[in-house]
Write a protein that holds these residues in place. Structure first.
Motif, PDB file in Angstrom:
ATOM      1  N   HIS A 204      40.746  31.417  47.247  1.00  0.00           N
ATOM      2  CA  HIS A 204      42.126  31.545  46.705  1.00  0.00           C
ATOM      3  C   HIS A 204      42.240  31.365  45.278  1.00  0.00           C
ATOM      4  CE1 HIS A 204      43.009  29.407  51.267  1.00  0.00           C
ATOM      5  NE2 HIS A 204      43.566  30.591  50.818  1.00  0.00           N
ATOM      6  N   LEU A 205      43.476  31.704  44.747  1.00  0.00           N
ATOM      7  CA  LEU A 205      43.802  31.686  42.821  1.00  0.00           C
ATOM      8  C   LEU A 205      44.600  30.265  43.058  1.00  0.00           C
ATOM      9  CD1 LEU A 205      42.549  32.039  40.151  1.00  0.00           C
ATOM     10  CD2 LEU A 205      44.824  33.646  40.676  1.00  0.00           C
ATOM     11  N   TYR A 206      44.481  28.745  42.447  1.00  0.00           N
ATOM     12  CA  TYR A 206      45.333  27.993  42.267  1.00  0.00           C
ATOM     13  C   TYR A 206      45.815  28.337  40.418  1.00  0.00           C
ATOM     14  CZ  TYR A 206      43.958  25.726  46.429  1.00  0.00           C
ATOM     15  OH  TYR A 206      44.027  25.567  47.600  1.00  0.00           O
ATOM     16  N   ASN A 207      46.983  27.912  40.600  1.00  0.00           N
ATOM     17  CA  ASN A 207      47.425  28.008  39.296  1.00  0.00           C
ATOM     18  C   ASN A 207      47.297  29.541  38.345  1.00  0.00           C
ATOM     19  OD1 ASN A 207      47.917  25.023  39.646  1.00  0.00           O
ATOM     20  ND2 ASN A 207      46.191  24.293  38.576  1.00  0.00           N
ATOM     21  N   GLY A 208      47.664  30.433  39.179  1.00  0.00           N
ATOM     22  CA  GLY A 208      47.330  31.312  38.343  1.00  0.00           C
ATOM     23  C   GLY A 208      48.363  32.406  38.933  1.00  0.00           C
ATOM     24  N   THR A 209      48.958  34.139  38.000  1.00  0.00           N
ATOM     25  CA  THR A 209      49.711  34.943  38.951  1.00  0.00           C
ATOM     26  C   THR A 209      48.063  36.684  38.940  1.00  0.00           C
ATOM     27  OG1 THR A 209      50.308  36.017  36.214  1.00  0.00           O
ATOM     28  CG2 THR A 209      51.276  34.123  38.030  1.00  0.00           C
ATOM     29  N   ILE A 210      49.159  37.236  38.953  1.00  0.00           N
ATOM     30  CA  ILE A 210      49.079  38.600  38.997  1.00  0.00           C
ATOM     31  C   ILE A 210      49.126  39.308  38.493  1.00  0.00           C
ATOM     32  CG2 ILE A 210      47.762  40.242  40.367  1.00  0.00           C
ATOM     33  CD1 ILE A 210      48.298  38.820  43.410  1.00  0.00           C
ATOM     34  N   SER A 211      48.601  39.613  37.115  1.00  0.00           N
ATOM     35  CA  SER A 211      49.345  40.812  36.362  1.00  0.00           C
ATOM     36  C   SER A 211      48.796  42.012  36.594  1.00  0.00           C
ATOM     37  CB  SER A 211      48.610  40.293  34.604  1.00  0.00           C
ATOM     38  OG  SER A 211      46.872  40.446  34.370  1.00  0.00           O
ATOM     39  N   ASP A 212      49.481  43.323  35.965  1.00  0.00           N
ATOM     40  CA  ASP A 212      49.068  44.273  35.707  1.00  0.00           C
ATOM     41  C   ASP A 212      47.927  45.114  35.265  1.00  0.00           C
ATOM     42  OD1 ASP A 212      50.316  43.964  33.654  1.00  0.00           O
ATOM     43  OD2 ASP A 212      51.139  45.883  33.489  1.00  0.00           O
ATOM     44  N   ARG A 213      47.522  44.217  34.429  1.00  0.00           N
ATOM     45  CA  ARG A 213      46.147  44.557  33.845  1.00  0.00           C
ATOM     46  C   ARG A 213      45.393  44.461  34.848  1.00  0.00           C
ATOM     47  NH1 ARG A 213      43.126  40.482  31.205  1.00  0.00           N
ATOM     48  NH2 ARG A 213      44.005  38.660  32.025  1.00  0.00           N
ATOM     49  N   SER A 214      44.954  43.233  36.224  1.00  0.00           N
ATOM     50  CA  SER A 214      43.791  43.447  36.175  1.00  0.00           C
ATOM     51  C   SER A 214      44.070  44.049  38.464  1.00  0.00           C
ATOM     52  CB  SER A 214      44.609  41.877  37.445  1.00  0.00           C
ATOM     53  OG  SER A 214      45.422  41.655  38.615  1.00  0.00           O
ATOM     54  N   ILE A 215      44.401  45.075  38.108  1.00  0.00           N
ATOM     55  CA  ILE A 215      44.378  45.904  39.413  1.00  0.00           C
ATOM     56  C   ILE A 215      44.139  47.310  39.437  1.00  0.00           C
ATOM     57  CG2 ILE A 215      46.931  47.480  40.574  1.00  0.00           C
ATOM     58  CD1 ILE A 215      48.763  45.461  39.600  1.00  0.00           C
ATOM     59  N   VAL A 216      43.146  47.482  40.300  1.00  0.00           N
ATOM     60  CA  VAL A 216      42.428  48.708  39.622  1.00  0.00           C
ATOM     61  C   VAL A 216      42.796  49.984  40.727  1.00  0.00           C
ATOM     62  CG1 VAL A 216      39.615  49.544  40.193  1.00  0.00           C
ATOM     63  CG2 VAL A 216      40.187  47.313  39.582  1.00  0.00           C
TER      64      VAL A 216
ATOM     65  N   ASN B   4      52.821  47.143  62.458  1.00  0.00           N
ATOM     66  CA  ASN B   4      53.882  48.573  62.071  1.00  0.00           C
ATOM     67  C   ASN B   4      54.920  48.653  61.016  1.00  0.00           C
ATOM     68  OD1 ASN B   4      53.479  49.469  64.822  1.00  0.00           O
ATOM     69  ND2 ASN B   4      53.915  47.380  65.721  1.00  0.00           N
ATOM     70  N   LYS B   5      53.988  47.113  59.962  1.00  0.00           N
ATOM     71  CA  LYS B   5      54.806  47.434  58.792  1.00  0.00           C
ATOM     72  C   LYS B   5      54.804  48.584  56.981  1.00  0.00           C
ATOM     73  CE  LYS B   5      56.525  42.928  59.838  1.00  0.00           C
ATOM     74  NZ  LYS B   5      56.448  41.911  59.506  1.00  0.00           N
ATOM     75  N   SER B   6      55.313  48.764  56.734  1.00  0.00           N
ATOM     76  CA  SER B   6      54.449  49.402  55.243  1.00  0.00           C
ATOM     77  C   SER B   6      53.798  47.988  54.486  1.00  0.00           C
ATOM     78  CB  SER B   6      55.734  50.450  54.898  1.00  0.00           C
ATOM     79  OG  SER B   6      55.845  51.369  55.685  1.00  0.00           O
ATOM     80  N   TYR B   7      52.823  48.586  53.566  1.00  0.00           N
ATOM     81  CA  TYR B   7      52.134  47.515  52.709  1.00  0.00           C
ATOM     82  C   TYR B   7      51.745  48.289  51.588  1.00  0.00           C
ATOM     83  CZ  TYR B   7      48.095  48.543  54.977  1.00  0.00           C
ATOM     84  OH  TYR B   7      46.888  48.594  55.821  1.00  0.00           O
ATOM     85  N   VAL B   8      51.714  47.150  50.739  1.00  0.00           N
ATOM     86  CA  VAL B   8      50.911  48.065  49.128  1.00  0.00           C
ATOM     87  C   VAL B   8      49.009  47.211  49.400  1.00  0.00           C
ATOM     88  CG1 VAL B   8      51.197  48.108  47.047  1.00  0.00           C
ATOM     89  CG2 VAL B   8      52.879  48.196  48.464  1.00  0.00           C
ATOM     90  N   LEU B   9      48.073  47.856  49.082  1.00  0.00           N
ATOM     91  CA  LEU B   9      46.567  47.795  48.996  1.00  0.00           C
ATOM     92  C   LEU B   9      47.148  46.807  47.485  1.00  0.00           C
ATOM     93  CD1 LEU B   9      44.535  45.848  50.293  1.00  0.00           C
ATOM     94  CD2 LEU B   9      43.637  48.791  50.979  1.00  0.00           C
ATOM     95  N   LEU B  10      46.221  46.688  47.289  1.00  0.00           N
ATOM     96  CA  LEU B  10      46.172  46.174  45.783  1.00  0.00           C
ATOM     97  C   LEU B  10      44.185  46.048  45.641  1.00  0.00           C
ATOM     98  CD1 LEU B  10      48.769  44.434  44.081  1.00  0.00           C
ATOM     99  CD2 LEU B  10      48.913  46.657  44.862  1.00  0.00           C
ATOM    100  N   THR B  11      43.160  46.826  45.119  1.00  0.00           N
ATOM    101  CA  THR B  11      42.403  46.279  44.256  1.00  0.00           C
ATOM    102  C   THR B  11      42.593  45.158  43.355  1.00  0.00           C
ATOM    103  OG1 THR B  11      41.202  48.264  45.648  1.00  0.00           O
ATOM    104  CG2 THR B  11      39.994  46.992  44.295  1.00  0.00           C
ATOM    105  N   ILE B  12      41.738  44.236  43.278  1.00  0.00           N
ATOM    106  CA  ILE B  12      41.742  42.942  41.751  1.00  0.00           C
ATOM    107  C   ILE B  12      40.795  42.888  41.226  1.00  0.00           C
ATOM    108  CG2 ILE B  12      42.982  40.692  40.849  1.00  0.00           C
ATOM    109  CD1 ILE B  12      45.102  42.421  42.270  1.00  0.00           C
ATOM    110  N   ASP B  13      41.026  43.334  40.126  1.00  0.00           N
ATOM    111  CA  ASP B  13      39.577  42.456  39.066  1.00  0.00           C
ATOM    112  C   ASP B  13      39.848  41.200  39.262  1.00  0.00           C
ATOM    113  OD1 ASP B  13      37.952  42.286  37.156  1.00  0.00           O
ATOM    114  OD2 ASP B  13      38.045  44.484  35.923  1.00  0.00           O
TER     115      ASP B  13
END
Length: 121
Positions: free
Chosen positions: A86-98, A55-64
């Motif tokens: 799980h990804l340790y010591n990382g971030t999600i950058s915009d370049r990874s979003i498919v 019952n909440k809105s969300y964003v679903l990202l497909t990640i490369d």
């Protein structure tokens, strides 16, 4: 599932608030992503929606995943009774979003492929 090979594409769910807070090239994450970043496979992301975003809105990202830096681990989660990436010591950058989908009450409101976050208003 080959536990030694990270799938090329995984999914990340973020709240609308965190998506809106993303101002630069690094995605703003939830508070439960401080030790590591949680990812879902295609057959898992709906379980996260049911557990955390009912019952909440969300964003679903497909990640490369080939475009992310960090240490990948495929680990058992006792509360979900299965293994998750799980990804340790990382971030999600915009370049990874498919692609990204904004989902509002189980209806897709907005869907973009090969997203460039810097161009969104």
């Amino acid at each position: 599932m080959n536990e030694g090979k990270v799938p090329t594409f995984l999914y990340k769910i973020v709240s609308i608030d965190n998506w809106d807070a993303t101002k630069h090239t690094i995605i703003e994450l939830e508070s439960n992503d401080t030790e590591f970043i949680h990812f879902s496979m295609d057959d898992q992301w709906r379980k996260i929606v049911t557990k955390r975003y009912a019952n909440k809105s969300y964003v679903l990202l497909t990640i490369d995943t080939t475009k992310l830096d960090g240490i990948w681990k495929y680990e058992f989660d006792a509360s979900m009774r299965e293994k998750w990436w799980h990804l340790y010591n990382g971030t999600i950058s915009d370049r990874s979003i498919v692609s990204m989908k904004i989902v509002d009450n189980y209806k897709i409101r907005y869907h973009v492929h090969k997203l460039d976050i810097r161009s969104r208003t």
